[in-house]
Design an enzyme around this catalytic site. Structure first.
Site, short mmCIF file in Angstrom:
data_model
loop_
_atom_site.label_atom_id
_atom_site.label_comp_id
_atom_site.label_asym_id
_atom_site.label_seq_id
_atom_site.Cartn_x
_atom_site.Cartn_y
_atom_site.Cartn_z
N ARG A 1 4.94 -2.11 -2.49
CA ARG A 1 6.06 -1.97 -1.56
C ARG A 1 7.41 -1.82 -2.26
NH1 ARG A 1 2.09 -5.05 0.47
NH2 ARG A 1 1.33 -4.30 2.47
N HIS B 1 -6.97 1.60 -6.56
CA HIS B 1 -7.02 0.75 -5.37
C HIS B 1 -8.46 0.68 -4.84
CE1 HIS B 1 -5.78 -0.57 -1.28
NE2 HIS B 1 -4.68 -0.98 -1.87
N ASP C 1 -3.22 -11.42 -0.25
CA ASP C 1 -2.72 -10.07 -0.57
C ASP C 1 -1.52 -10.33 -1.47
OD1 ASP C 1 -2.23 -7.42 -0.76
OD2 ASP C 1 -1.71 -7.09 1.34
N GLU D 1 -6.46 -4.80 -8.09
CA GLU D 1 -5.54 -3.77 -8.59
C GLU D 1 -4.78 -4.25 -9.82
OE1 GLU D 1 -2.96 -2.45 -5.10
OE2 GLU D 1 -4.23 -3.98 -4.21
#
Ligand SMILES: *[C@@H]1O[C@H](CO)[C@@H](O)[C@H](O)[C@H]1NC(C)=O
Ligand SMILES: *[C@@H]1O[C@H](CO)[C@@H](O)[C@H](O)[C@H]1NC(C)=O
Ligand SMILES: *[C@@H]1O[C@H](CO)[C@@H](O)[C@H](O)[C@H]1NC(C)=O
Ligand SMILES: *[C@@H]1O[C@H](CO)[C@@H](O)[C@H](O)[C@H]1NC(C)=O
Ligand SMILES: *[C@@H]1O[C@H](CO)[C@@H](O)[C@H](O)[C@H]1NC(C)=O
Ligand SMILES: *[C@@H]1O[C@H](CO)[C@@H](O)[C@H](O)[C@H]1NC(C)=O
Length: 391
Positions: free
Chosen positions: A89, A193, A274, A351
């Site tokens: 992000r 990913h 996450d 990741e």
């Protein structure tokens, strides 16, 4: 032989073409005890097959049977792809380089006031994993993809040219990613990913990954985030025994789900993981050396163990909190009579990357690893996945 014209390099690249894609549009490569398939869309891994402890082949990554389904799937979970040019992000879809403010396409967390979104996720609405890469080389054991990302695409400054090579060895899957900013200074952060289920979705005792055991020996800290998963700037300690402690000892992914702190751990009203853990290693550390993995994960049911070695300094783990039981398994996955879709918490994304949104936190000292230009080193990411069997 395969010839590919690459406009950015003004040259024809000569690659060896080892076979065409199969009838499903997949390019297969082979190693000792392992085979895998890849597709040009997002330079994505679609299949990865190793034997379990009983000698049964298991396809342990999520994907579709047909390459063409990746483009038509509306959920688009960035499946097995390389998101770019900036993964994860970007706060307020904004960053600054040398005093100049850049605005990139927002594509997450829409509000009435900001209908496109409050922030950018995985490089924007038409990020790298929404595009076809070019196959520049394909051998029995490796495949190389390239992409030319034009100046101004999704609002990012300057052209970026990237090459991604995947190769298989003796129960190993390696990825090497390089990216060059050819014209202007620009942020670059990439990752692979990939969605994993080390039981190939065939476990007849549980459909979830809660019994997968996970270990990140260097990750005593993590990046603090707000309720839409944007870094606040703080770096938090993962206290021994707490929800986010996977460093003090290997721990089952589901172990801390009875701890109240797991609620909201992955954002507003979100239960699970996450998160971006920091990889705290000594500077002289040899990331390739035996047992220097940044993360290790295994399932006792299949006996399949994956050790991840990487040159990257952060690690994101996502426990598939937003799977809702609609995503289909591939035909070779699952078990007779079992579910044909992926349940919530039925997979885990792993990741390797750099510190998320480091471009908006110069105080972290990550700019040399995240901002690249014609005068700088290229962006480089290396990761090696080593498979074995637990007793
Ligand atoms: C491809 O690689 C696999 C694994 O190394 C090997 O078994 C196979 O013989 C190779 N095939 C060819 C055509 O070279
Ligand atoms: C978001 O970015 C814009 C410029 O792109 C800026 O004007 C605005 O103040 C920023 N908002 C916040 C909350 O930082
Ligand atoms: C990707 O390639 C496929 C196969 O050639 C094609 O059908 C599709 O339209 C392409 N998609 C994009 C986004 O370019
Ligand atoms: C693969 O690795 C295993 C163990 O590390 C070794 O015993 C085996 O000989 C290797 N196989 C090949 C073909 O190199
Ligand atoms: C999962 O692990 C727990 C221990 O944490 C154990 O009690 C349970 O039997 C395991 N279940 C399966 C299906 O392996
Ligand atoms: C929180 O999540 C639960 C379970 O997913 C859902 O039922 C509930 O509506 C959510 N609450 C809010 C305020 O979004």
């Amino acid at each position: 032989m395969r010839l590919t014209y690459t406009a950015a390099l003004g040259a024809w690249l000569v690659g060896s073409a080892y076979g065409d894609p199969d009838s499903n549009g997949k390019y297969w490569i082979y190693g000792e005890g392992i085979k895998a398939a890849f597709i040009p869309y997002g330079a994505s891994i679609s299949d990865l097959i190793v034997n379990d402890k009983n000698g049964v082949p298991r396809d342990i990554v999520m994907g579709f049977d047909k390459a063409s389904s990746y483009e038509t799937d509306e959920s688009h979970p960035h499946l097995g792809s390389v998101p770019g040019r900036y993964a994860n992000r970007i706060k307020n879809s904004t960053f600054e380089i040398d005093g100049e403010v850049f605005k990139v396409t927002p594509n997450e967390n829409p509000t009435p006031e900001y209908p496109q979104g409050l922030n950018t996720l995985h490089g924007g609405a038409d990020g790298w994993d929404w595009r076809n890469f070019t196959v520049v080389s394909h051998t029995n054991s490796s495949i190389t993809f390239s992409i030319v990302d034009p100046d101004g695409k999704e609002g990012f400054p300057g052209e970026v040219v990237s090459f991604i090579t995947y190769s298989l060895g003796n129960l190993t899957w390696d990825a090497k990613i390089i990216a060059v900013a050819t014209t202007k200074k620009t942020p670059i952060m990439l990752t692979s990913h990939t969605y994993w289920n080390l039981d190939g979705f065939a476990n007849d005792e549980t459909d979830l990954v809660f019994n997968h055991t996970f270990y990140m020996p260097y990750s005593t800290e993590r990046v603090d985030v707000d309720n839409i998963l944007i870094p606040t700037g703080d770096i938090l300690t993962n206290e021994k025994g707490s929800v986010n402690d996977f460093w003090s000892a290997p721990k089952q992914i589901g172990k801390s789900f009875s701890d109240p702190e797991i609620h909201g751990n992955c954002g507003f009203n979100c239960t699970g993981y996450d998160n971006c853990w920091i990889v705290n290693r000594p500077s002289a550390h040899d990331w390739r050396a035996a047992d220097n993995y940044v993360a290790s994960i295994w399932s006792d049911w299949s006996g399949i163990k994956l050790d991840i070695y990487s040159d990257q300094d952060a690690f994101q783990m996502y426990s598939c909190n937003f799977q809702d039981g609609t995503f289909p398994l591939k035909s070779a996955q699952g078990r007779p009579g079992g579910p044909r879709t992926v349940p919530k918490y039925g997979c885990v994304v792993l990741e390797v990357q750099d510190w998320i949104d480091g471009i908006n936190h110069p105080e972290w000292g990550r700019l040399d690893k995240q901002v690249f230009g014609p005068g700088s080193d290229p962006y480089v990411l290396q990761v090696s996945h080593k498979f074995s069997l637990v007793e």
